[in-house]
Design an enzyme around this catalytic site. Structure first.
Site, short mmCIF file in Angstrom:
data_model
loop_
_atom_site.label_atom_id
_atom_site.label_comp_id
_atom_site.label_asym_id
_atom_site.label_seq_id
_atom_site.Cartn_x
_atom_site.Cartn_y
_atom_site.Cartn_z
CE LYS A 87 -12.06 2.93 18.03
NZ LYS A 87 -11.79 1.64 18.69
CG HIS A 146 -17.04 2.65 20.60
ND1 HIS A 146 -17.15 2.77 19.25
CD2 HIS A 146 -16.05 1.75 20.81
CE1 HIS A 146 -16.28 1.97 18.65
NE2 HIS A 146 -15.59 1.34 19.58
CG PHE A 157 -1.84 -1.20 1.30
CD1 PHE A 157 -2.16 -1.94 0.18
CD2 PHE A 157 -2.36 -1.59 2.53
CE1 PHE A 157 -2.97 -3.07 0.26
CE2 PHE A 157 -3.18 -2.72 2.63
CZ PHE A 157 -3.48 -3.46 1.49
CG ASP A 165 -9.69 1.00 22.33
OD1 ASP A 165 -9.56 1.00 21.09
OD2 ASP A 165 -10.02 -0.01 22.97
#
Ligand SMILES: NC(=O)C1=CN([C@@H]2O[C@H](COP(=O)(O)OP(=O)(O)OC[C@H]3O[C@@H](n4cnc5c(N)ncnc54)[C@H](OP(=O)(O)O)[C@@H]3O)[C@@H](O)[C@H]2O)C=CC1
Ligand SMILES: O=C1O[C@H](COP(=O)(O)O)[C@@H](O)[C@H](O)[C@H]1O
Length: 489
Positions: free
Chosen positions: A147, A239, A93, A234
């Protein structure tokens, strides 16, 4: 209109197709969409990865992963159809020139291309460059970003800038997989399809809100990655703030991406900053030590495989968050999340205000307030605690606290629980951005989280230990007890 009516044929390119996320989540999600007949018949799935494999080898890796990670028996007929969609392309990549090979693989067909970046975010820019160099970006193409978008506001701006050179915001789908969870989506229905709640959802009726996202898992072999992040980056930055914003936002005009995202953004921007002046009162930082889970001894964070014994990374955070706006002035939102807690258990509890006057003193000297519990996972459901008369002839009115329990597994017995990634993948194919996070939201969330991280640094805040298998450090109990409240366990 069926889900397929709004979908054109696509080439779904997964960068990092042999990585952990792809194997455990993305490939099974696509397979389930195939089972449900929700992938256009002419769509292809292109696995792009660094390792050298023939197409046949790649296909057998896919089958092996489906066998391991799909929870049901694989349907052989569906599998054959699914597997025939696959193409494999070996790529580095970081090497733009190698993307010409991908261009060859994608050559025949005038399809919408969906580029799923299932790689470390640090190489999103390289992938975009490679795609552009090989002339592989059209206006209709889409990019899906995993994420975390960055490690801080600054790095998230850098990553978003790199990608936005090639893809517009309309083409960009930022994943927060909690937005694909059934119970998180149900927050919209609960709030805006029930006047009972819509009309009692503010500082006049609600005393406080608790959001708990407890995990029993530890670091699961990802110590290096996790230690750089910690639980605030995290889980909270993404979230928990997404859950909070859905809970606290104003009613959107409709369910379009523009309306929902604009309302969520206002909430994140209205969060009261936490800084070195107030951090001691508002945040508890913890790290798990040796302990027991379901009777089995488990190592502490610093004793996990690959650990650096001096790490001060937090595995638990509790926060008293406040939203500075008309609706929520004076209503705390207590958030807590941690690894290696007693059990996997995520729920929201809305504590309504107590009645101003008690006419049932004979039965209850202190009338309990109503509580609405939204069980996010596991054992998904909604539960309302309310007072009820105990049946009987006695002239003294006896009352007790009871609950109305809407358990999803009982109510929707025959419905398969759809995985979040399955839903989100379908939404990308259908071109609907409502369940994805806008750049502004990501940046507003980082602004708030960065201020906490900065305050930890300047106050030299060291995480407080908690035994694995517990509910977090004792200080998290004090955080809420100072306000005369307690966590619902
Ligand atoms: N795993 C999970 O449960 C979750 C993951 N995420 C996010 O998803 C993304 C992927 O995570 P995950 O799958 O766990 O990570 P992995 O490291 O398992 O997978 C990343 C893949 O990218 C490949 N890759 C990296 N650099 C290159 C390169 N230069 N050229 C070609 N291939 C390359 C790796 O190949 P190789 O194996 O050859 O190094 C690897 O297969 C990350 O952004 C992560 O934060 C988010 C939520 C949950
Ligand atoms: O994004 C992440 O989420 C998982 C928790 O997801 P869930 O769907 O199992 O609740 C968490 O374990 C992981 O550390 C984090 O990166």
């Amino acid at each position: 209109m069926s889900n397929l009516d709004c979908q054109s044929a696509s080439d779904i390119v997964i960068f990092g197709a042999l990585g952990d996320l792809s194997r455990r989540k993305l490939l099974p999600a696509l397979y389930q969409l195939e089972v449900s007949g929700l992938i256009h018949k002419d769509s292809r799935i292109v696995g792009a990865a660094r390792q050298e494999h023939s197409l046949e080898e790649f296909k057998s890796i896919v089958v092996e992963n489906l066998t391991n990670f799909v929870n049901e028996t694989i349907d052989e007929q569906v599998l054959t159809c699914f597997i025939n969609r696959f193409v494999y392309q070996q790529l580095d990549f970081k090497d733009s020139a190698s993307f010409n090979l991908l261009a060859d693989a994608l050559a025949n067909g005038n399809k919408t291309r969906v580029y799923y970046f299932s790689t470390p975010p640090s190489i999103y820019g390289d992938i975009c460059q490679g795609l552009a160099q090989a002339n592989l970006i059209n206006d209709a193409d889409r990019v899906v970003m995993e994420k975390p978008i960055g490690h801080s506001l600054e790095s998230s701006i850098e990553i978003n800038n790199q990608v936005s050179k090639y893809f517009t915001e309309k083409q960009t789908y930022r994943i927060d997989h909690y937005l694909g969870k059934e119970t998180v989506l149900n927050l919209l229905v609960l709030r805006f399809a029930n006047s009972l709640f819509t009309n009692n959802w503010d500082r006049n009726s609600i005393d406080h809100v608790q959001i708990t996202v407890a995990e029993s898992v530890g670091i699961e072999g990802r110590w290096g990655f996790y230690d750089e992040a910690g639980q605030l980056r995290d889980m909270v930055q993404n979230h928990l703030l997404q859950i909070l914003s859905l809970l606290a936002m104003e009613p959107p005009a409709d369910l379009s991406a523009e309306s929902v995202r604009a309302e969520k953004l206002k909430v994140i921007r209205a969060l009261k900053p936490i800084n070195r002046e107030n951090i001691k009162d508002k945040v508890v930082r913890g790290q798990y030590s040796d302990g027991f889970l379901e009777g089995v001894a488990v190592p502490g964070y610093l004793n996990e495989e690959g650990a650096n014994a001096n790490s001060n990374t937090e595995t638990f955070v509790a926060i008293k968050a406040e939203i500075d706006n008309w609706r929520w002035k004076g209503v705390p939102f207590y958030l807590r999340t941690g690894k290696r807690m007693q059990k996997k258990h995520s729920e929201i509890v809305i504590h309504f205000k107590q009645q101003p006057h008690n006419i049932f003193k004979d039965s209850y000297s202190d009338l309990p307030a109503n509580k609405l519990t939204i069980r996010l996972q596991p054992d998904e459901g909604v539960e309302l605690q309310m007072m009820n008369k105990i049946p009987g002839i006695a002239s003294q009115m006896l009352i007790q606290e009871n609950k109305l329990d809407l358990s999803f597994s009982d109510t929707y017995k025959d419905q398969r629980v759809v995985d979040a990634y399955e839903r989100l993948m379908l939404e990308v194919l259908n071109g609907n951005q409502s369940l994805f996070v806008s750049r502004d939201e990501v940046e507003a969330a980082w602004t708030w989280a960065d201020s906490i991280i900065e305050a930890w640094k300047t106050t030299n805040e060291v995480p407080k230990p908690y035994a694995a298998g517990s509910w977090g450090p004792v200080a998290s109990i004090s955080l809420i007890a100072r306000d005369d409240r307690q966590w619902v366990e």
